[in-house]
Motif scaffolding. Structure first.
Motif, PDB file in Angstrom:
ATOM      1  N   ARG A  51       0.771  -1.068  -0.012  1.00  0.00           N
ATOM      2  CA  ARG A  51       0.113   0.034   0.103  1.00  0.00           C
ATOM      3  C   ARG A  51       1.014   1.187   0.010  1.00  0.00           C
ATOM      4  N   ALA A  52       2.045   1.110   0.603  1.00  0.00           N
ATOM      5  CA  ALA A  52       2.843   2.344   0.713  1.00  0.00           C
ATOM      6  C   ALA A  52       3.540   2.532  -0.815  1.00  0.00           C
ATOM      7  N   LEU A  53       3.971   1.491  -1.598  1.00  0.00           N
ATOM      8  CA  LEU A  53       4.200   1.636  -3.050  1.00  0.00           C
ATOM      9  C   LEU A  53       3.019   2.252  -3.775  1.00  0.00           C
ATOM     10  N   MET A  54       1.932   1.657  -3.499  1.00  0.00           N
ATOM     11  CA  MET A  54       0.721   2.040  -4.232  1.00  0.00           C
ATOM     12  C   MET A  54       0.504   3.652  -4.026  1.00  0.00           C
ATOM     13  N   TYR A  55       0.652   4.038  -2.985  1.00  0.00           N
ATOM     14  CA  TYR A  55       0.491   5.419  -2.434  1.00  0.00           C
ATOM     15  C   TYR A  55       1.484   6.240  -3.233  1.00  0.00           C
ATOM     16  N   ALA A  56       2.889   5.869  -3.271  1.00  0.00           N
ATOM     17  CA  ALA A  56       3.786   6.428  -3.860  1.00  0.00           C
ATOM     18  C   ALA A  56       3.967   6.565  -5.247  1.00  0.00           C
ATOM     19  N   ALA A 101       6.977  12.101   0.972  1.00  0.00           N
ATOM     20  CA  ALA A 101       6.238  11.673   2.171  1.00  0.00           C
ATOM     21  C   ALA A 101       6.529  10.206   2.673  1.00  0.00           C
ATOM     22  N   VAL A 102       6.430   9.266   2.041  1.00  0.00           N
ATOM     23  CA  VAL A 102       6.709   7.871   2.056  1.00  0.00           C
ATOM     24  C   VAL A 102       8.209   7.740   2.645  1.00  0.00           C
ATOM     25  N   LEU A 103       9.350   8.487   2.122  1.00  0.00           N
ATOM     26  CA  LEU A 103      10.735   8.289   2.270  1.00  0.00           C
ATOM     27  C   LEU A 103      10.795   8.962   3.837  1.00  0.00           C
ATOM     28  N   VAL A 104      10.389   9.929   3.918  1.00  0.00           N
ATOM     29  CA  VAL A 104      10.277  10.636   5.257  1.00  0.00           C
ATOM     30  C   VAL A 104       9.649   9.650   6.351  1.00  0.00           C
ATOM     31  N   ALA A 105       8.425   9.159   6.083  1.00  0.00           N
ATOM     32  CA  ALA A 105       8.026   8.243   6.825  1.00  0.00           C
ATOM     33  C   ALA A 105       8.700   7.112   7.189  1.00  0.00           C
ATOM     34  N   LEU A 158       2.947   9.078   7.552  1.00  0.00           N
ATOM     35  CA  LEU A 158       2.538   7.911   7.212  1.00  0.00           C
ATOM     36  C   LEU A 158       2.782   6.993   8.454  1.00  0.00           C
ATOM     37  N   ASN A 159       2.177   6.267   9.133  1.00  0.00           N
ATOM     38  CA  ASN A 159       2.683   5.313  10.003  1.00  0.00           C
ATOM     39  C   ASN A 159       2.857   4.107   9.346  1.00  0.00           C
ATOM     40  N   LEU A 160       4.057   3.777   9.131  1.00  0.00           N
ATOM     41  CA  LEU A 160       4.442   2.425   8.316  1.00  0.00           C
ATOM     42  C   LEU A 160       4.444   1.296   9.442  1.00  0.00           C
TER      43      LEU A 160
END
Length: 164
Positions: free
Chosen positions: A31-36, A53-57, A150-152
């Motif tokens: 889902r993180a990849l989908m978002y990014a 945003a994903v990288l920072v999270a 994002l809380n991964l």
């Protein structure tokens, strides 16, 4: 929120609907990849902002001390799925830099509309160069405004501090 009616399946055989509600939420890797990676929910500029945003999270949730025992497995995975021109001797310095990065004070500069035109000429290039030259001269704001959080992971991760 993110809505993409044509998100490609990983095996390339078709598409699925990608729908992520707005706001902070735990995302697994898919889902993180989908978002990014979604290309149909908005613009390339929106996609770039989501990638950042994903990288920072990920960095916020990374505890280098817990990562050390997993390095052999991660390197095995990376060997099959990653290409880089970085030399292996540079990795310790990059890991040290990542471990000391203060993610609470990251400044993002996006050279995108509406602040900058989609097609630029020499005047805009000079303006961008002026910003790039001074970006490290400006101290971070006391209260940064994240583009997204994002809380991964299911549990919050405290500041990892030293491994000792």
């Amino acid at each position: 929120p993110l809505y993409d009616a044509r998100y490609p399946l990983e095996n390339g055989t078709g598409h699925v609907v990608a729908w992520l509600r707005a706001g902070r939420q735990p995302l697994n890797g898919h889902r993180a990849l989908m978002y990014a990676r979604s290309r149909h929910g908005d613009s390339d500029y929106g996609r770039m902002a989501r990638q950042q945003a994903v990288l920072v999270a990920i960095r916020r949730g990374l505890n280098p001390c817990k990562l050390i025992p997993r390095i052999p497995k991660l390197l095995k995975i990376a060997r099959d799925h990653t290409w880089t021109s970085l030399a292996a001797r540079d990795l310790p310095s990059l890991l040290e830099l990542a471990a000391t990065t203060d993610t609470g004070h990251i400044t993002s500069v996006l050279f995108a509309p509406p602040e900058y035109p989609e097609f630029i000429d020499n005047a805009e290039i000079r303006a961008i160069r002026r910003v790039v030259r001074t970006v490290f001269d400006t101290p971070p704001s006391a209260t940064p405004t994240p583009m997204a959080t994002l809380n991964l992971d299911d549990e919050p991760t405290a500041d990892p501090g030293p491994c000792g």
